[in-house]
Design an enzyme around this catalytic site. Structure first.
Site, PDB file in Angstrom:
ATOM      1  N   HIS A 171      10.398  74.576  68.137  1.00  7.00           N
ATOM      2  CA  HIS A 171      10.538  73.147  67.802  1.00  7.00           C
ATOM      3  C   HIS A 171      11.441  72.412  68.791  1.00  7.00           C
ATOM      4  O   HIS A 171      11.923  71.322  68.509  1.00  7.00           O
ATOM      5  CB  HIS A 171      11.063  72.966  66.373  1.00  7.00           C
ATOM      6  CG  HIS A 171      10.064  73.344  65.320  1.00  7.00           C
ATOM      7  ND1 HIS A 171      10.350  73.353  63.974  1.00  7.00           N
ATOM      8  CD2 HIS A 171       8.767  73.729  65.410  1.00  7.00           C
ATOM      9  CE1 HIS A 171       9.281  73.729  63.294  1.00  7.00           C
ATOM     10  NE2 HIS A 171       8.305  73.974  64.140  1.00  7.00           N
ATOM     11  N   TYR A 209      20.736  61.956  65.739  1.00  5.61           N
ATOM     12  CA  TYR A 209      20.714  63.167  66.564  1.00  5.61           C
ATOM     13  C   TYR A 209      22.076  63.451  67.193  1.00  5.61           C
ATOM     14  O   TYR A 209      22.464  64.596  67.354  1.00  5.61           O
ATOM     15  CB  TYR A 209      19.611  63.089  67.621  1.00  5.61           C
ATOM     16  CG  TYR A 209      18.275  63.531  67.054  1.00  5.61           C
ATOM     17  CD1 TYR A 209      17.998  64.880  66.873  1.00  5.61           C
ATOM     18  CD2 TYR A 209      17.322  62.603  66.660  1.00  5.61           C
ATOM     19  CE1 TYR A 209      16.805  65.299  66.318  1.00  5.61           C
ATOM     20  CE2 TYR A 209      16.126  63.010  66.104  1.00  5.61           C
ATOM     21  CZ  TYR A 209      15.860  64.355  65.939  1.00  5.61           C
ATOM     22  OH  TYR A 209      14.684  64.765  65.368  1.00  5.61           O
ATOM     23  N   CYS A 211      15.400  56.422  80.949  1.00  2.98           N
ATOM     24  CA  CYS A 211      15.068  57.365  82.010  1.00  2.98           C
ATOM     25  C   CYS A 211      15.470  56.775  83.364  1.00  2.98           C
ATOM     26  O   CYS A 211      15.143  55.619  83.671  1.00  2.98           O
ATOM     27  CB  CYS A 211      13.573  57.655  81.985  1.00  2.98           C
ATOM     28  SG  CYS A 211      13.018  58.745  83.310  1.00  2.98           S
TER      29      CYS A 211
HETATM   30 ZN   LIG Z   1      10.769  58.791  82.718  1.00  6.41          ZN
END
Ligand SMILES: [Zn+2]
Length: 234
Positions: free
Chosen positions: A109, A55, A136
């Site tokens: 998408h 990516y 995260c």
């Molecule tokens: Zn998270």
């Protein structure tokens, strides 16, 4: 145009003309890997770093690419339509860079420049690409690209924007460009939008499952056909 309400649907063929490889065919292969197998939750679970690397390279390719005549023609058409919506399967930002407002487009998408948490709702845009698979900052789970992978449902919020546009009124012109229309929802939306006698124009070098419903077929690449069509419609 008699009814100046417009729906445009675009797919990978439109970006391919800016040099962004499509998933299908030999050009899409990356290190001998098939993108159709890389763009899945299974591939990400197995090897998130590999999927992220792919990516990141796609993001890099997109940043270097420029919008083409098809993107520009669509942005021009939006200017002169009474109401306009673009639904694109493309996760790049070329429609936006050609001048189309975000409010006038749905990226069905997802958006490759968004990075979102695979567990919670944390996401951010256009961050500096780092190495490895990011985590995260809220919950510690793996972050993933903000795109829809094969086998995943369409994003509810975006689908709802399309449904609202279709329900409010029918369209005088529906253009489907550079998509093989292999996903049923493309055909469904195109047919529903043109249901009250609107023109349904397909622009694609090859026949697709939508072709038999089209009121006009243009068997040319989008960057050639769209500027001419938009001139005619305006
Ligand atoms: Zn998270």
């Amino acid at each position: 145009m008699h009814n100046r309400r417009v729906l445009v649907l675009t797919g990978a063929g439109v970006s391919a003309e800016s040099g962004i490889p499509t998933f299908r065919g030999k050009d899409g292969y990356w290190r001998n890997l098939d993108p159709i197998k890389l763009a899945t939750a299974e591939a990400f679970a197995r090897d998130p770093e590999l999927v992220w690397q792919w990516y990141r390279e796609r993001r890099h390719t997109i940043r270097r690419a420029q919008p083409n005549a098809a993107h520009e023609a669509i942005a021009n058409l939006a200017q002169c339509a009474d109401e306009f919506l673009l639904v694109t399967q493309n996760v790049d930002d070329l429609h936006e860079r050609a001048g189309l407002a975000k409010a006038e487009m749905v990226q069905i998408h997802g958006d490759i420049f968004v990075t979102k948490c695979s567990r919670c709702d944390f996401e951010h845009e256009h961050e500096q690409d780092q190495n490895g698979a990011p985590r995260c900052t809220k919950c510690g789970a793996l972050m993933r690209p903000g795109v829809i992978w094969f086998g995943e449902p369409l994003p509810a919020r975006e689908t709802e924007r399309v449904e609202n546009y279709l329900q409010r009124d029918s369209c005088g012109v529906v253009i489907v460009a550079g998509t093989t229309a292999t996903f049923g929802y493309i055909i469904d939306w195109a047919l529903r939008a043109s249901r009250r006698g609107g023109e349904l124009i397909e622009i694609n070098p090859e026949e697709t499952p939508l072709s038999r419903f089209a009121t006009r077929l243009v068997r040319e690449p989008a960057a050639i056909a769209l500027p001419r069509l938009v001139d005619e419609l305006m």
